[in-house]
Enzyme design. Sequence first.
Site, short mmCIF file in Angstrom:
data_model
loop_
_atom_site.label_atom_id
_atom_site.label_comp_id
_atom_site.label_asym_id
_atom_site.label_seq_id
_atom_site.Cartn_x
_atom_site.Cartn_y
_atom_site.Cartn_z
N HIS A 265 0.84 -1.20 0.00
CA HIS A 265 0.00 0.00 0.00
C HIS A 265 0.88 1.25 0.00
O HIS A 265 0.65 2.19 -0.77
CB HIS A 265 -0.89 0.06 1.25
CG HIS A 265 -1.97 -0.96 1.30
ND1 HIS A 265 -2.19 -1.74 2.40
CD2 HIS A 265 -2.92 -1.31 0.41
CE1 HIS A 265 -3.22 -2.53 2.20
NE2 HIS A 265 -3.68 -2.29 0.97
N LYS B 207 -18.68 -5.16 7.80
CA LYS B 207 -17.47 -5.92 8.11
C LYS B 207 -16.84 -5.41 9.40
O LYS B 207 -16.77 -4.21 9.63
CB LYS B 207 -16.44 -5.80 6.98
CG LYS B 207 -16.81 -6.56 5.74
CD LYS B 207 -15.66 -6.55 4.76
CE LYS B 207 -16.00 -7.36 3.53
NZ LYS B 207 -14.89 -7.35 2.56
N ARG C 259 -1.54 -6.32 -8.26
CA ARG C 259 -0.60 -7.37 -7.88
C ARG C 259 -0.58 -8.51 -8.88
O ARG C 259 0.41 -9.20 -9.02
CB ARG C 259 -0.98 -7.95 -6.51
CG ARG C 259 -0.87 -6.97 -5.38
CD ARG C 259 -1.47 -7.55 -4.13
NE ARG C 259 -2.91 -7.77 -4.36
CZ ARG C 259 -3.78 -8.05 -3.43
NH1 ARG C 259 -3.39 -8.20 -2.19
NH2 ARG C 259 -5.05 -8.21 -3.71
N SER D 257 -3.52 -7.33 3.06
CA SER D 257 -3.80 -7.13 4.49
C SER D 257 -4.32 -8.40 5.13
O SER D 257 -3.92 -8.75 6.25
CB SER D 257 -4.83 -6.01 4.67
OG SER D 257 -4.33 -4.78 4.22
#
Length: 160
Positions: free
Chosen positions: A17, A41, A90, A127
């Site tokens: 990040h 969440k 990614r 994460s």
Amino acid sequence: MRRAVCPGSYDPATNGHLDIIERASNLFDEVVVAVLINKSKKGLFSIEERMEMLREVTAKLPNVRVDSWHGLLVDYCRQHDIAAIAKGLRSVSDFDYELQMAQMNRELSGVETLLMSNNPSYSFLSSSLVKEVATYGGDVAQMVPEYVHERLTERLAERG
């Protein structure tokens, strides 16, 4: 002024990040790191804690500020006169998803998306993976900024 937003959950922020945030800060006059508020969440860290950690790890970047948002990102962009979204890629699967989001965002608002390839050193990093490895005692110190590692270690110790 050229502004961009780097959106994400940042639960917690990783070196991947930070790499994208730093690179975006070299391209834009102002970069807003926007932390997603998803009330459905439960994160490891609260929104306020994530924002505080991001402020700490981006303090050396004078044109970066941290904020949060709930709702459509393009609405946030319109409200804050932000013309671009900067995101890291990614993998090919990231590209498939992010391309659809970029096209939708442009259709909805005209906001452009800059998809930046991640540093290969961080191509595996997320994460959720960092949290999982750390939960089982794995060493993630090289995967997150030092301050985030300290906070992550403390939080996991609190949870037992």
